[in-house]
Design a protein around this motif. Sequence first.
Motif, PDB file in Angstrom:
ATOM      1  N   ALA A 156     -48.164 -21.426  -3.828  1.00 51.59           N
ATOM      2  CA  ALA A 156     -49.604 -21.480  -4.064  1.00 51.59           C
ATOM      3  C   ALA A 156     -50.179 -22.823  -3.620  1.00 51.59           C
ATOM      4  CB  ALA A 156     -49.895 -21.236  -5.545  1.00 51.59           C
ATOM      5  N   LEU A 157     -49.493 -23.908  -3.937  1.00 49.09           N
ATOM      6  CA  LEU A 157     -49.962 -25.237  -3.534  1.00 49.09           C
ATOM      7  C   LEU A 157     -49.985 -25.366  -2.016  1.00 49.09           C
ATOM      8  CD1 LEU A 157     -48.012 -27.405  -6.133  1.00 49.09           C
ATOM      9  CD2 LEU A 157     -50.437 -26.817  -6.183  1.00 49.09           C
ATOM     10  N   ALA A 158     -48.929 -24.877  -1.356  1.00 46.39           N
ATOM     11  CA  ALA A 158     -48.849 -25.003   0.099  1.00 46.39           C
ATOM     12  C   ALA A 158     -49.918 -24.168   0.792  1.00 46.39           C
ATOM     13  CB  ALA A 158     -47.460 -24.590   0.572  1.00 46.39           C
ATOM     14  N   LEU A 159     -50.103 -22.945   0.346  1.00 51.26           N
ATOM     15  CA  LEU A 159     -51.073 -22.059   0.989  1.00 51.26           C
ATOM     16  C   LEU A 159     -52.503 -22.548   0.755  1.00 51.26           C
ATOM     17  CD1 LEU A 159     -49.271 -18.765   0.043  1.00 51.26           C
ATOM     18  CD2 LEU A 159     -49.509 -19.688   2.352  1.00 51.26           C
ATOM     19  N   GLY A 167     -43.832 -33.742  -1.585  1.00 52.52           N
ATOM     20  CA  GLY A 167     -44.657 -34.814  -1.048  1.00 52.52           C
ATOM     21  C   GLY A 167     -45.608 -34.329   0.027  1.00 52.52           C
ATOM     22  N   GLN A 168     -45.172 -33.367   0.837  1.00 48.27           N
ATOM     23  CA  GLN A 168     -46.046 -32.810   1.872  1.00 48.27           C
ATOM     24  C   GLN A 168     -47.212 -32.038   1.265  1.00 48.27           C
ATOM     25  OE1 GLN A 168     -45.686 -33.557   5.146  1.00 48.27           O
ATOM     26  NE2 GLN A 168     -44.012 -34.857   4.418  1.00 48.27           N
ATOM     27  N   LEU A 169     -47.056 -31.614   0.021  1.00 47.21           N
ATOM     28  CA  LEU A 169     -48.100 -30.843  -0.662  1.00 47.21           C
ATOM     29  C   LEU A 169     -48.920 -31.711  -1.605  1.00 47.21           C
ATOM     30  CD1 LEU A 169     -45.925 -27.725  -1.560  1.00 47.21           C
ATOM     31  CD2 LEU A 169     -47.229 -28.180   0.534  1.00 47.21           C
ATOM     32  N   GLY A 170     -48.639 -33.004  -1.628  1.00 48.98           N
ATOM     33  CA  GLY A 170     -49.344 -33.885  -2.542  1.00 48.98           C
ATOM     34  C   GLY A 170     -48.979 -33.661  -3.990  1.00 48.98           C
TER      35      GLY A 170
END
Length: 382
Positions: free
Chosen positions: A16-19, A54-57
């Motif tokens: 969900a975070l990535a999308l 980290g890539q998703l904050g």
Amino acid sequence: MRILIIGGGIAGSAAALALHKAGFEAAVYEAHPKNGEDLGAFLTLASNGMRSLGQLGAAEAVAGLGFPLTGLRLLDATGATLADTPLGGRDDPLTRFRCLRRADLAAALQQEVRRRGIPINHGARLSSLTEDAAGVTATFADGRTASGNLLIGADGLNSKVRSLISPAEPRYAGQKVFYGYTTEAPQAEDSEQITMIRGSATAFGAACSPTGQTYWFARVTSPRATADEIATMTSSQWRDHLLPLVEPDNTPAAAIIAATSDQLMVTNAVDLPLGLRWHTLRTLIIGDAAHAASPATGQGASMAMEDAVVLAKALRDAPSMSGALADYERVRRPRVEDNIAASAALSAGRPPARDGADSRPVALSDDELARQLEWRTPLPTR
């Protein structure tokens, strides 16, 4: 694009975070009425998992949980040191290995999902789905429906989504896994070191938190525990069952287990067969729903984090849905199936084709993995 995510645990929340970061409209549907089912076990989140977050904050939301692990010591049954090595990412608080409870990780990720305004619908147990060229519709047990362009099954080992698109039952990997916590065990000298022991009858690991609580596990090759045994046997009964297997060894394992009173649980190590079908036209399974491995390499949560990043990048960059799902599978399958095979080898008592102190999947170099996970970098071409 509207994306339905079935399962609000670690894999579903990370997806969900990535999308959401990739600009898609995502919504999570979780079967359990509150935060989700959890067995109370702990896990290690490796540096590749932390780098993915980290890539998703989202690394900051997790970096304060549990405690860091910066080194690994490997002992044999005599207590002799076979290896004493640093763990990856140790120099950065946001990439260090972490030892933490599974429930705490899931709760932190769900909180981050909510903070970003992504809806989580509890009590939504999937019963069926239909799909065509225009989209996919999920029907839930209470009669609700939801429609979107893509449905992602992130609903774990006993995935309902997998049963609908690629029926496969988890296989017993040949080991029972014991998890325990104690504050009464002798204190380790280094609270940031995990000690792994190749015992004569068990594989054992332990790490001590800065507050003095020892987290430990033991993997035992044996017939699987029955559902009745798991439901009825007490912590003291399981402890008395396990102690004779470690007492002959000259290691800390027996003292740690003996000091454990009521915080001890047992599960069966299972995995999924290789080569499962992962997707249809509008449906995809990720995380343990698609590639569950036995816990020997400790990579399950980290693999789910990687899945989330790669999937969002594939959907963001590919010109079509079919192309995106094909790109995702092409990039992910070699790595996760390497992890399944390595975990199976360790569970069977065979060392994988690598240093026994290093549990990282080896289908990629560190540089190749970094390029796959870097948000601004396209996925590698064929």
